[in-house]
Design a protein around this motif. Sequence first.
Motif, PDB file in Angstrom:
ATOM      1  N   GLY A  35     -31.609  19.419  29.987  1.00 52.80           N
ATOM      2  CA  GLY A  35     -30.498  19.822  29.140  1.00 52.80           C
ATOM      3  C   GLY A  35     -29.134  19.374  29.621  1.00 52.80           C
ATOM      4  N   LEU A  36     -29.072  18.678  30.741  1.00 54.57           N
ATOM      5  CA  LEU A  36     -27.794  18.205  31.256  1.00 54.57           C
ATOM      6  C   LEU A  36     -27.698  16.702  31.056  1.00 54.57           C
ATOM      7  CD1 LEU A  36     -27.545  20.127  34.657  1.00 54.57           C
ATOM      8  CD2 LEU A  36     -26.357  20.655  32.527  1.00 54.57           C
ATOM      9  N   ASP A  37     -26.638  16.287  30.385  1.00 55.01           N
ATOM     10  CA  ASP A  37     -26.445  14.851  30.238  1.00 55.01           C
ATOM     11  C   ASP A  37     -25.807  14.298  31.512  1.00 55.01           C
ATOM     12  OD1 ASP A  37     -23.795  15.644  30.086  1.00 55.01           O
ATOM     13  OD2 ASP A  37     -23.520  15.032  28.007  1.00 55.01           O
ATOM     14  N   ALA A  38     -25.713  12.990  31.590  1.00 53.47           N
ATOM     15  CA  ALA A  38     -25.179  12.346  32.794  1.00 53.47           C
ATOM     16  C   ALA A  38     -23.762  12.827  33.092  1.00 53.47           C
ATOM     17  CB  ALA A  38     -25.204  10.831  32.635  1.00 53.47           C
ATOM     18  N   ARG A  39     -22.956  13.039  32.054  1.00 51.52           N
ATOM     19  CA  ARG A  39     -21.576  13.497  32.251  1.00 51.52           C
ATOM     20  C   ARG A  39     -21.546  14.835  32.993  1.00 51.52           C
ATOM     21  NH1 ARG A  39     -18.803  16.664  28.303  1.00 51.52           N
ATOM     22  NH2 ARG A  39     -16.851  17.205  29.251  1.00 51.52           N
ATOM     23  N   MET A  40     -22.395  15.766  32.584  1.00 54.10           N
ATOM     24  CA  MET A  40     -22.400  17.077  33.241  1.00 54.10           C
ATOM     25  C   MET A  40     -22.971  16.994  34.655  1.00 54.10           C
ATOM     26  SD  MET A  40     -20.710  19.300  31.755  1.00 54.10           S
ATOM     27  CE  MET A  40     -21.130  20.658  32.813  1.00 54.10           C
ATOM     28  N   ARG A  41     -23.962  16.156  34.874  1.00 53.57           N
ATOM     29  CA  ARG A  41     -24.495  16.007  36.239  1.00 53.57           C
ATOM     30  C   ARG A  41     -23.417  15.479  37.174  1.00 53.57           C
ATOM     31  NH1 ARG A  41     -28.930  14.035  33.336  1.00 53.57           N
ATOM     32  NH2 ARG A  41     -28.452  11.900  33.920  1.00 53.57           N
ATOM     33  N   HIS A  42     -22.646  14.508  36.697  1.00 57.79           N
ATOM     34  CA  HIS A  42     -21.550  13.975  37.519  1.00 57.79           C
ATOM     35  C   HIS A  42     -20.449  15.012  37.687  1.00 57.79           C
ATOM     36  CE1 HIS A  42     -22.953   9.887  38.060  1.00 57.79           C
ATOM     37  NE2 HIS A  42     -23.351   9.893  36.807  1.00 57.79           N
ATOM     38  N   ALA A  43     -20.162  15.773  36.658  1.00 59.70           N
ATOM     39  CA  ALA A  43     -19.129  16.812  36.753  1.00 59.70           C
ATOM     40  C   ALA A  43     -19.514  17.863  37.785  1.00 59.70           C
ATOM     41  CB  ALA A  43     -18.898  17.460  35.379  1.00 59.70           C
ATOM     42  N   ILE A  44     -20.770  18.271  37.790  1.00 61.92           N
ATOM     43  CA  ILE A  44     -21.236  19.262  38.767  1.00 61.92           C
ATOM     44  C   ILE A  44     -21.059  18.728  40.182  1.00 61.92           C
ATOM     45  CG2 ILE A  44     -23.312  20.405  39.661  1.00 61.92           C
ATOM     46  CD1 ILE A  44     -24.179  20.596  36.615  1.00 61.92           C
ATOM     47  N   SER A  45     -21.468  17.498  40.419  1.00 62.32           N
ATOM     48  CA  SER A  45     -21.312  16.906  41.753  1.00 62.32           C
ATOM     49  C   SER A  45     -19.846  16.804  42.144  1.00 62.32           C
ATOM     50  CB  SER A  45     -21.955  15.519  41.791  1.00 62.32           C
ATOM     51  OG  SER A  45     -23.340  15.621  41.634  1.00 62.32           O
TER      52      SER A  45
END
Length: 145
Positions: A35-45
């Motif tokens: 459920g997490l797109d690449a944008r959110m994965r990068h934002a979390i990091s």
Amino acid sequence: MFEFTTAERRTDFRVDRGAGLRDALEGLLLHNGIGLDARMRHAISAVVHLAVDAPNGPPEDAEEFLGRLDAAWLLAAWADHDTEMSLLGTLAGGEVPALSWCELMFTTALAPWSSSPAAVHARRIFAAGEPSRPLSAVGDCAMGR
């Protein structure tokens, strides 16, 4: 967990004291990635980096980590660092800022009612680093007290 990274010269090494904490915190939200797109994965990091690697050192407990997920705190902490200021501008901008979503996700993930293995592991890392400061403060923070 410590990571060793090379500094400017080949013989200079520095210990990355935030590596284990970053891994655990990112693992809270990225453990399955569903459920997490690449944008959110990068934002979390990026949010984890900004909160853990701040110039004044890593947070001592979950409550301090959650307190750092505030744009004003992050702006003050990273004021002299152009790359991080640009990153923060991206995270805090837009109609639905990624920073706000990360704050919500981390607040619920670190809450005492979260029993996922990743959450338990992240809370243990905080507890191991500061045994005299109980994580009951996370419950107070998450419950709005």
